[in-house]
Design an enzyme around this catalytic site. Structure first.
Site, PDB file in Angstrom:
ATOM      1  N   SER A 298       0.828  -1.215   0.000  1.00  0.00           N
ATOM      2  CA  SER A 298       0.000   0.000   0.000  1.00  0.00           C
ATOM      3  C   SER A 298       0.863   1.267   0.000  1.00  0.00           C
ATOM      4  O   SER A 298       0.634   2.179  -0.809  1.00  0.00           O
ATOM      5  CB  SER A 298      -0.966  -0.003   1.186  1.00  0.00           C
TER       6      SER A 298
ATOM      7  N   HIS B 102      -2.103  -8.986   1.672  1.00  0.00           N
ATOM      8  CA  HIS B 102      -1.794  -7.752   2.417  1.00  0.00           C
ATOM      9  C   HIS B 102      -2.956  -7.498   3.376  1.00  0.00           C
ATOM     10  O   HIS B 102      -3.229  -8.334   4.226  1.00  0.00           O
ATOM     11  CB  HIS B 102      -1.572  -6.643   1.385  1.00  0.00           C
TER      12      HIS B 102
ATOM     13  N   HIS C  70       5.514 -13.367   7.406  1.00  0.00           N
ATOM     14  CA  HIS C  70       5.671 -11.948   7.028  1.00  0.00           C
ATOM     15  C   HIS C  70       6.851 -11.796   6.091  1.00  0.00           C
ATOM     16  O   HIS C  70       7.824 -12.555   6.183  1.00  0.00           O
ATOM     17  CB  HIS C  70       5.879 -11.075   8.279  1.00  0.00           C
TER      18      HIS C  70
ATOM     19  N   ARG D   7       2.528  -5.758  17.022  1.00  0.00           N
ATOM     20  CA  ARG D   7       1.131  -5.329  16.932  1.00  0.00           C
ATOM     21  C   ARG D   7       0.220  -6.473  17.388  1.00  0.00           C
ATOM     22  O   ARG D   7      -0.786  -6.256  18.046  1.00  0.00           O
ATOM     23  CB  ARG D   7       0.803  -4.895  15.488  1.00  0.00           C
TER      24      ARG D   7
ATOM     25  N   ASP E  25      -2.483  -9.272  11.559  1.00  0.00           N
ATOM     26  CA  ASP E  25      -3.853  -9.662  11.220  1.00  0.00           C
ATOM     27  C   ASP E  25      -4.361 -10.871  11.998  1.00  0.00           C
ATOM     28  O   ASP E  25      -5.559 -11.169  11.972  1.00  0.00           O
ATOM     29  CB  ASP E  25      -3.946  -9.962   9.714  1.00  0.00           C
TER      30      ASP E  25
HETATM   31  N1  HAX Z   1       1.010 -20.342   5.414  1.00  0.00           N
HETATM   32  C1  HAX Z   1       1.456 -21.167   4.439  1.00  0.00           C
HETATM   33  N2  HAX Z   1       2.527 -20.918   3.674  1.00  0.00           N
HETATM   34  C2  HAX Z   1       3.207 -19.793   3.941  1.00  0.00           C
HETATM   35  C3  HAX Z   1       2.845 -18.913   4.967  1.00  0.00           C
HETATM   36  C4  HAX Z   1       1.681 -19.205   5.709  1.00  0.00           C
HETATM   37  N3  HAX Z   1       1.200 -18.394   6.664  1.00  0.00           N
HETATM   38  N4  HAX Z   1       3.718 -17.888   4.989  1.00  0.00           N
HETATM   39  C5  HAX Z   1       4.601 -18.123   4.001  1.00  0.00           C
HETATM   40  N5  HAX Z   1       4.295 -19.267   3.348  1.00  0.00           N
HETATM   41  C6  HAX Z   1       4.927 -19.816   2.170  1.00  0.00           C
HETATM   42  C7  HAX Z   1       4.811 -18.801   1.046  1.00  0.00           C
HETATM   43  O1  HAX Z   1       3.526 -18.867   0.407  1.00  0.00           O
HETATM   44  C8  HAX Z   1       5.959 -19.198   0.163  1.00  0.00           C
HETATM   45  O2  HAX Z   1       5.544 -20.283  -0.626  1.00  0.00           O
HETATM   46  P1  HAX Z   1       5.984 -20.413  -2.187  1.00  0.00           P
HETATM   47  O3  HAX Z   1       7.473 -20.331  -2.209  1.00  0.00           O
HETATM   48  O4  HAX Z   1       5.428 -21.754  -2.548  1.00  0.00           O
HETATM   49  O5  HAX Z   1       5.316 -19.264  -2.889  1.00  0.00           O
HETATM   50  C9  HAX Z   1       7.003 -19.687   1.155  1.00  0.00           C
HETATM   51  O6  HAX Z   1       6.295 -19.959   2.377  1.00  0.00           O
HETATM   52  C10 HAX Z   1       8.075 -18.664   1.453  1.00  0.00           C
HETATM   53  O7  HAX Z   1       7.442 -17.467   1.810  1.00  0.00           O
HETATM   54  P2  HAX Z   1       8.124 -16.462   2.844  1.00  0.00           P
HETATM   55  O8  HAX Z   1       9.445 -16.066   2.303  1.00  0.00           O
HETATM   56  O9  HAX Z   1       8.074 -17.033   4.216  1.00  0.00           O
HETATM   57  O10 HAX Z   1       7.107 -15.267   2.848  1.00  0.00           O
HETATM   58  P3  HAX Z   1       6.797 -14.193   1.704  1.00  0.00           P
HETATM   59  O11 HAX Z   1       7.614 -12.983   2.004  1.00  0.00           O
HETATM   60  O12 HAX Z   1       6.883 -14.782   0.343  1.00  0.00           O
HETATM   61  O13 HAX Z   1       5.275 -13.901   1.983  1.00  0.00           O
HETATM   62  C11 HAX Z   1       3.363 -13.365   3.240  1.00  0.00           C
HETATM   63  C12 HAX Z   1       4.866 -13.157   3.087  1.00  0.00           C
HETATM   64  C13 HAX Z   1       2.848 -12.441   4.334  1.00  0.00           C
HETATM   65  C14 HAX Z   1       2.659 -12.995   1.927  1.00  0.00           C
HETATM   66  C15 HAX Z   1       3.111 -14.863   3.607  1.00  0.00           C
HETATM   67  O14 HAX Z   1       3.723 -15.146   4.850  1.00  0.00           O
HETATM   68  C16 HAX Z   1       1.633 -15.209   3.664  1.00  0.00           C
HETATM   69  O15 HAX Z   1       1.031 -15.482   2.626  1.00  0.00           O
HETATM   70  N6  HAX Z   1       1.022 -15.209   4.903  1.00  0.00           N
HETATM   71  C17 HAX Z   1      -0.398 -15.460   5.015  1.00  0.00           C
HETATM   72  C18 HAX Z   1      -1.194 -14.232   4.606  1.00  0.00           C
HETATM   73  C19 HAX Z   1      -1.034 -13.100   5.587  1.00  0.00           C
HETATM   74  O16 HAX Z   1      -1.084 -13.282   6.790  1.00  0.00           O
HETATM   75  N7  HAX Z   1      -0.855 -11.857   5.062  1.00  0.00           N
HETATM   76  C20 HAX Z   1      -0.763 -10.666   5.873  1.00  0.00           C
HETATM   77  C21 HAX Z   1       0.658 -10.160   6.043  1.00  0.00           C
HETATM   78  C22 HAX Z   1       0.708  -8.917   6.884  1.00  0.00           C
HETATM   79  C23 HAX Z   1       0.190  -7.776   6.098  1.00  0.00           C
HETATM   80  O17 HAX Z   1       0.750  -7.279   5.136  1.00  0.00           O
HETATM   81  N8  HAX Z   1      -0.951  -7.293   6.489  1.00  0.00           N
HETATM   82  O18 HAX Z   1      -1.503  -6.302   5.770  1.00  0.00           O
END
Ligand code: HAX
Length: 434
Positions: free
Chosen positions: A233, A263, A309, A318, A373
């Site tokens: 964002s 996000h 994250h 948080r 979240d």
């Molecule tokens: N559940 C399952 N798999 C997960 C995971 C979770 N909670 N967190 C990470 N992974 C996976 C990723 O999908 C990624 O898989 P691929 O290589 O197959 O694509 C792998 O682990 C490596 O990811 P990472 O390096 O640990 O994390 P990223 O930086 O790629 O992604 C995310 C960060 C927040 C997008 C990820 O942890 C996620 O999808 N979490 C769940 C959704 C979530 O909670 N989002 C909110 C984040 C906070 C925010 O911005 N709020 O606004």
């Protein structure tokens, strides 16, 4: 003039001088390199922009202008915006002056309500919020001043005016989205003299006999305000604003990014996941039941929302702050208890699952801990805010403070239009394949 305006007028020449010196003294130093994997991987870890408002340390979480979040938990959001923008902790006068600014500017033009009432009944609340912000673009002081040929050094002034107008109106607009979308009856008017967070809580129209929902709202708005410059964002708002698109365009664009499930939408998905879990096991589940449910989610190819994250490698402060609020105000609430138990179990599940992924030749999961979240939804649910599609709107009202403080700062120091270089498959093969 507001106290905020006067402080900025005094501070901005110093910031400009400091920026010029940094470029003169260190302009040729290398901040970062970018590997091919990083270019494909969302530029994770590449240092390529400047943000003064806040910092996210992997092992500490959010630090606003040098203050770790949990050390300044009791701030009101009016103060948060002042701190984000000036870098100075506001005194009582500054806080009062911020409240007066919002009181002066809170009126929402009638056409905003016409547009919101005309939207399809099943519109997502985020689409409604973003539309309302965009439709107010015609009010932009920045656009008017720019068309009159304002000097570049003065751009921050109309940007600040837009920022304060937008922030002042946003709680009423967001509460209006809630009441219109969920057919809650008439809109509830803004109360001059009441603070930003309590006003928002009041305009939503949920019962709050002991004022603890208003307290949660202040905390919520403070906690989600900023997370340095590179998140989707903030980065989107920054890029759009760098083209000198006015703050209405820029904020609306940034919030469209916040509406994504990886996000800001994650908070809606988190509560959904918790309620499914409780539904399956008829109430607060045991550790074993949570473990089984979490593995089922992961093995079906889905993520566990609220965990992991891009930057953090510890429990998000948080989350810790919200958890503390839950223990103080709603320790007996079954949804809160489930969130608390999930917090005990899921990190271990993610750790095991990450090992399975690695054995299967996939990336490890970098962070097993809860992010912001994971816990906020349970608190909102407790106070009767049960429409969880709406949760990202609350996040948006707060995150607008971060986006706007960064935007005004960027106009103040004269940040250039964003234009990184992209490369194609052929470039990578030709450059590294020989
Ligand atoms: N559940 C399952 N798999 C997960 C995971 C979770 N909670 N967190 C990470 N992974 C996976 C990723 O999908 C990624 O898989 P691929 O290589 O197959 O694509 C792998 O682990 C490596 O990811 P990472 O390096 O640990 O994390 P990223 O930086 O790629 O992604 C995310 C960060 C927040 C997008 C990820 O942890 C996620 O999808 N979490 C769940 C959704 C979530 O909670 N989002 C909110 C984040 C906070 C925010 O911005 N709020 O606004």
């Amino acid at each position: 003039m507001s106290k905020l305006y006067n402080r900025l007028e005094a501070l901005i020449p110093e910031w400009r001088k400091e920026r010029a010196e940094l470029i003169k003294n260190y302009g040729k130093e290398v901040l970062s390199e970018c590997t091919v994997a990083q270019a494909f991987g969302g530029m994770r870890g590449v240092k390529g922009m400047v943000c003064e408002t806040s910092l996210v340390e992997p092992d500490k979480g959010l630090i606003i202008r040098g203050y770790p979040l949990l050390d300044i938990m009791d701030m009101w959001p009016e103060e948060t915006f002042y701190l984000l923008l000036t870098g100075e902790m506001p005194d009582e006068d500054a806080k009062k002056s911020m409240m007066e600014e919002y009181d002066k500017r809170h009126h929402v033009p009638e056409y905003v309500w016409d547009v919101l009432y005309a939207m399809p009944e099943d519109s997502h609340p985020m689409a409604m919020l973003d539309t309302a912000i965009l439709v107010m673009e015609k009010e932009s002081t920045f656009r008017q001043w720019y068309s009159k040929g304002t000097k570049k050094e003065d751009y921050w002034k109309p940007a600040l005016d837009d920022a304060l107008n937008l922030l002042a109106k946003l709680p009423a607009v967001a509460a209006g989205v809630y009441r219109i979308r969920y057919k809650k009856g008439d809109l509830i008017p803004y109360i001059p003299g009441l603070d930003w967070g309590a006003n928002y809580a009041n305009m939503l129209g949920l019962p709050d006999p002991d004022g603890s929902f208003a307290k949660l709202m202040r905390l919520y708005l403070h906690f989600h305000s900023d997370h340095e410059g590179g998140n989707v964002s903030a980065n989107t708002c920054h890029t759009v604003g760098s083209a000198l698109s006015d703050p209405y365009y820029s904020v609306s664009a940034g919030l469209n990014g916040l509406a994504g499930p990886l996000h800001g939408l994650a908070n809606q998905e988190c509560l959904d996941w918790i309620l499914m879990l409780m539904d399956k096991f008829n109430g607060v589940p045991s550790d074993e039941e949570i473990e089984q449910f979490a593995f089922d989610t992961l093995r079906s190819g889905k993520v566990i929302p609220g965990y992991g994250h891009a930057v953090l490698r510890v429990t998000d402060p948080r989350f810790t702050g919200f958890n503390k609020f839950g223990h103080e105000h709603l320790p007996e609430d079954p949804v809160f208890q489930t969130v608390d138990t999930v917090f005990r179990v899921v990190p271990k599940v993610l750790e095991k699952f990450s090992e399975e992924r690695v054995k299967a030749g996939k990336n490890p999961i970098a962070n097993f801990w809860p992010n912001v979240d994971a816990g906020s939804g349970a608190l909102l649910y407790h106070y009767g805010l049960t429409e969880f599609q709406y949760y990202t709107v609350l996040f948006s009202v707060s995150r607008t403070m971060g986006m706007l403080s960064q935007l005004v700062w960027n106009r103040a120091v004269g940040t250039a239009i964003t234009r990184p270089k992209s490369v194609g498959f052929k470039y990578i093969k030709d450059t590294f394949g020989k």
